[in-house]
Design a protein around this motif. Structure first.
Motif, PDB file in Angstrom:
ATOM      1  N   ARG A 192      53.070   8.657  25.203  1.00  0.00           N
ATOM      2  CA  ARG A 192      51.500   8.286  24.504  1.00  0.00           C
ATOM      3  C   ARG A 192      51.101   7.691  26.313  1.00  0.00           C
ATOM      4  NH1 ARG A 192      50.917  11.352  21.892  1.00  0.00           N
ATOM      5  NH2 ARG A 192      52.588  12.229  21.583  1.00  0.00           N
ATOM      6  N   ASP A 227      45.883   9.685  21.596  1.00  0.00           N
ATOM      7  CA  ASP A 227      45.812   9.559  22.411  1.00  0.00           C
ATOM      8  C   ASP A 227      44.897   8.547  22.902  1.00  0.00           C
ATOM      9  OD1 ASP A 227      45.568  11.507  24.985  1.00  0.00           O
ATOM     10  OD2 ASP A 227      43.515  11.167  24.781  1.00  0.00           O
ATOM     11  N   GLN A 268      38.817  22.249  34.916  1.00  0.00           N
ATOM     12  CA  GLN A 268      39.846  23.716  34.642  1.00  0.00           C
ATOM     13  C   GLN A 268      40.359  23.394  33.770  1.00  0.00           C
ATOM     14  OE1 GLN A 268      41.662  24.900  37.686  1.00  0.00           O
ATOM     15  NE2 GLN A 268      43.925  23.142  36.882  1.00  0.00           N
ATOM     16  N   LYS A 301      46.630  19.821  23.585  1.00  0.00           N
ATOM     17  CA  LYS A 301      46.751  21.130  22.997  1.00  0.00           C
ATOM     18  C   LYS A 301      46.060  21.242  21.492  1.00  0.00           C
ATOM     19  CE  LYS A 301      51.143  19.177  21.880  1.00  0.00           C
ATOM     20  NZ  LYS A 301      51.548  19.027  23.383  1.00  0.00           N
ATOM     21  N   THR A 302      45.360  20.239  21.103  1.00  0.00           N
ATOM     22  CA  THR A 302      44.226  19.568  20.396  1.00  0.00           C
ATOM     23  C   THR A 302      42.732  20.765  20.389  1.00  0.00           C
ATOM     24  OG1 THR A 302      44.709  17.592  20.612  1.00  0.00           O
ATOM     25  CG2 THR A 302      42.580  18.296  18.958  1.00  0.00           C
ATOM     26  N   GLN A 312      45.979  25.854  27.264  1.00  0.00           N
ATOM     27  CA  GLN A 312      43.960  26.002  26.901  1.00  0.00           C
ATOM     28  C   GLN A 312      44.007  27.529  28.077  1.00  0.00           C
ATOM     29  OE1 GLN A 312      41.783  22.591  28.210  1.00  0.00           O
ATOM     30  NE2 GLN A 312      42.780  21.012  27.117  1.00  0.00           N
ATOM     31  N   ARG A 364      49.095  10.880  30.265  1.00  0.00           N
ATOM     32  CA  ARG A 364      48.553  11.903  29.303  1.00  0.00           C
ATOM     33  C   ARG A 364      47.344  12.462  30.504  1.00  0.00           C
ATOM     34  NH1 ARG A 364      49.989  12.386  24.535  1.00  0.00           N
ATOM     35  NH2 ARG A 364      47.841  13.364  23.448  1.00  0.00           N
ATOM     36  N   GLY A 391      50.471  15.194  25.985  1.00  0.00           N
ATOM     37  CA  GLY A 391      49.175  14.763  27.137  1.00  0.00           C
ATOM     38  C   GLY A 391      48.377  16.075  27.651  1.00  0.00           C
TER      39      GLY A 391
HETATM   40  N1  LIG Z   1      40.952  20.956  30.385  1.00  0.00           N
HETATM   41  C1  LIG Z   1      41.024  18.940  30.667  1.00  0.00           C
HETATM   42  N2  LIG Z   1      41.052  18.808  30.888  1.00  0.00           N
HETATM   43  C2  LIG Z   1      41.351  16.857  31.723  1.00  0.00           C
HETATM   44  N3  LIG Z   1      41.837  16.722  30.012  1.00  0.00           N
HETATM   45  C3  LIG Z   1      41.879  17.061  28.835  1.00  0.00           C
HETATM   46  C4  LIG Z   1      41.282  18.879  29.428  1.00  0.00           C
HETATM   47  N4  LIG Z   1      41.485  18.978  27.877  1.00  0.00           N
HETATM   48  C5  LIG Z   1      41.687  18.141  27.786  1.00  0.00           C
HETATM   49  N5  LIG Z   1      42.015  16.900  27.914  1.00  0.00           N
HETATM   50  C6  LIG Z   1      42.070  15.446  27.957  1.00  0.00           C
HETATM   51  O1  LIG Z   1      43.207  15.332  27.366  1.00  0.00           O
HETATM   52  C7  LIG Z   1      43.527  14.333  26.957  1.00  0.00           C
HETATM   53  C8  LIG Z   1      45.407  15.028  26.062  1.00  0.00           C
HETATM   54  O2  LIG Z   1      44.626  15.602  25.191  1.00  0.00           O
HETATM   55  P1  LIG Z   1      45.643  16.383  23.438  1.00  0.00           P
HETATM   56  O3  LIG Z   1      45.691  14.678  23.231  1.00  0.00           O
HETATM   57  O4  LIG Z   1      45.208  16.960  23.023  1.00  0.00           O
HETATM   58  O5  LIG Z   1      47.292  16.481  23.872  1.00  0.00           O
HETATM   59  P2  LIG Z   1      48.271  17.244  23.333  1.00  0.00           P
HETATM   60  O6  LIG Z   1      49.121  17.636  24.583  1.00  0.00           O
HETATM   61  O7  LIG Z   1      47.707  17.391  21.615  1.00  0.00           O
HETATM   62  O8  LIG Z   1      49.069  15.539  23.275  1.00  0.00           O
HETATM   63  P3  LIG Z   1      50.284  15.379  22.368  1.00  0.00           P
HETATM   64  O9  LIG Z   1      51.695  16.491  22.431  1.00  0.00           O
HETATM   65  O10 LIG Z   1      51.457  13.764  22.367  1.00  0.00           O
HETATM   66  O11 LIG Z   1      49.301  15.070  20.815  1.00  0.00           O
HETATM   67  C9  LIG Z   1      43.129  13.568  25.640  1.00  0.00           C
HETATM   68  O12 LIG Z   1      42.540  12.689  26.555  1.00  0.00           O
HETATM   69  C10 LIG Z   1      42.333  15.155  26.282  1.00  0.00           C
HETATM   70  O13 LIG Z   1      40.376  14.618  25.828  1.00  0.00           O
END
Ligand SMILES: Nc1ncnc2c1ncn2[C@@H]1O[C@H](COP(=O)(O)OP(=O)(O)OP(=O)(O)O)[C@@H](O)[C@H]1O
Length: 412
Positions: free
Chosen positions: A358, A332, A47, A75-76, A52, A361, A72
């Motif tokens: 780091r 990540d 989900q 956000k990407t 997101q 996550r 983690g």
């Molecule tokens: N819906 C989801 N369910 C499970 N895992 C996810 C989902 N969306 C993203 N991820 C995974 O979660 C991990 C962290 O995502 P991401 O790097 O975008 O985090 P972030 O919020 O940008 O963290 P930071 O603030 O450290 O940059 C990645 O390995 C990503 O593939």
């Protein structure tokens, strides 16, 4: 129902923000292409994460967005996914969406995430760095450009690329990009962005930490942004167990580090943060003689060396990666469970939050150990504040140290 969903996932959104989407299955009804939902699911995600859920509809509404969510927490994809939905299909223009990241490592990782999201489709995404800049004049079609500020500004200045076709702009790790180190480049790059109705193209800012001063600054760049935050603002990720370790003197750090490894308190792969490239070189020099598979990343290493080291660490070929704050943001690494060590004390609460982020996550548990000496007492308070906010018990002896710190300060 919307209120309940937001409450459940601790989603805070300013008035006028569209309703969050609760599941991937509900996304096509709000305009997310079916192929994108399929790709999201095939990544093994069951989900959307809370950021997101809220950002897909918010970004697809065309608004500017200022968003914060823990390290983690996905956000990407919270910005890449809806941008792809807005772009609809691959196009013919240059840099239809532009993502700015503070480090090359993070930019490459963002591009990797784009590649995973668009697998099986004919989208174009690339890292716009110096090398591609030489050929930039030849690149006509580019759906998603990912860059670091310095390279971007250089190429804009030399008129090698243009942002005339850019419709969506993201500042990832926005507080880092707006701080003193990068602000001049961001200011300059903004002068190259086309303006419509007096404002920028759709602009979005994301970070786990957005201090009030950055929120104010963002307000002068964004137009009536939707403000979205998940959980407590400026807090550590909930799944990281945080520990402080008092070391009587600087010289004792190495001994303690070895001990932690030996006792299994730190389980490789471990990411070890130090304050400067000199410190990184020094610690690397010590550990390499211990027979540990260790490498280091800092600004003096070449692009190639940095890329190879990240690859080796990801592949499990390195046990310990000694790095500066260059690696504190966004990167990540999946395998880090109980291995973030602040060998040198972080200089701010934000740096602390990003460094320990780091680990812990995407729902996994993590552990971070922060070493401190008497020289760090003055900075201790803000980190203890973050720990308390996370529900960590701050031991009695620590409180006593804080009292001593006052004496130390008075004695100065
Ligand atoms: N819906 C989801 N369910 C499970 N895992 C996810 C989902 N969306 C993203 N991820 C995974 O979660 C991990 C962290 O995502 P991401 O790097 O975008 O985090 P972030 O919020 O940008 O963290 P930071 O603030 O450290 O940059 C990645 O390995 C990503 O593939």
């Amino acid at each position: 129902m919307v209120a309940a969903l937001r409450r459940k996932h601790r989603i805070h959104a300013s008035p006028g923000t569209p309703d969050p989407v609760a599941s991937f299955d509900a996304m096509p009804q709000s305009g997310v292409p079916a192929w994108l939902v399929r790709n999201l699911k095939s990544l093994g995600f069951s989900q959307p994460t809370p950021i997101q859920m809220q950002c897909f509809p918010a970004i697809m509404s065309g608004s500017h967005v200022l968003a914060s969510a823990p390290t983690g927490s996905g956000k990407t994809i919270a910005f890449l996914g809806p941008i792809l939905a807005c772009l609809g299909k691959p196009g013919k223009d240059f840099a239809r969406a532009l993502i700015v990241d503070p480090s090359r490592e993070l930019a490459k990782q963002t591009l990797d995430e784009f590649t995973k999201l668009t697998v099986g489709r004919k989208w174009n995404g690339r890292l716009v760095d110096r090398m591609s800049g030489e050929k930039a004049g030849n690149i006509r079609r580019l759906d998603v450009a990912v860059c670091t500020p310095l390279r971007l500004v250089q190429m804009l200045r030399e008129n090698r690329i243009s942002l005339d076709a850019t419709k969506h702009l993201v500042f990832d790790e926005a507080d880092k990009l707006l701080d003193l180190g990068f602000a001049p480049q961001i200011d300059e790059m903004l002068t190259f962005c086309p303006k419509a109705d007096g404002g920028l193209m759709q602009t979005m800012m994301f970070s786990a930490t957005l201090p009030p001063v950055v929120v104010d600054l963002a307000g002068s760049i964004l137009t009536s942004p939707l403000r979205i935050s998940i959980g407590d603002v400026n807090a550590a990720a909930p799944d990281v167990e945080q520990k402080l370790l008092f070391i009587t003197s600087e010289d004792g750090k190495l001994f303690s580090f070895r001990q932690l490894l030996q006792d299994g308190e730190i389980k490789p792969p471990a990411l070890v943060f130090v304050q400067s490239k000199e410190r990184a070189k020094e610690l690397f020099g010590e550990l390499v003689y211990d027979g540990i598979f260790v490498d280091t990343i800092h600004a003096d290493r070449t692009k190639q060396q940095r890329d190879n080291t990240v690859k080796a660490f990801r592949a499990g070929k390195l046990w310990v990666l000694v790095c500066t704050d260059l690696m504190a943001r966004g990167v990540d690494f999946k395998g880090i469970g109980s291995g973030v060590i602040n060998y040198d004390f972080p200089q701010s609460a934000a740096t602390y939050i990003h460094r320990i982020g780091r680990t812990g996550r995407a729902g996994r548990k993590g552990k971070a150990i922060t070493m401190f000496t008497i020289d760090d007492f003055e900075s201790l308070r803000s980190i203890v504040g973050v720990m308390r906010q996370s529900g960590c018990e701050v031991p009695e002896w620590m409180l006593r140290l804080k009292q001593r710190s006052k004496k130390v300060q008075l004695a100065k």
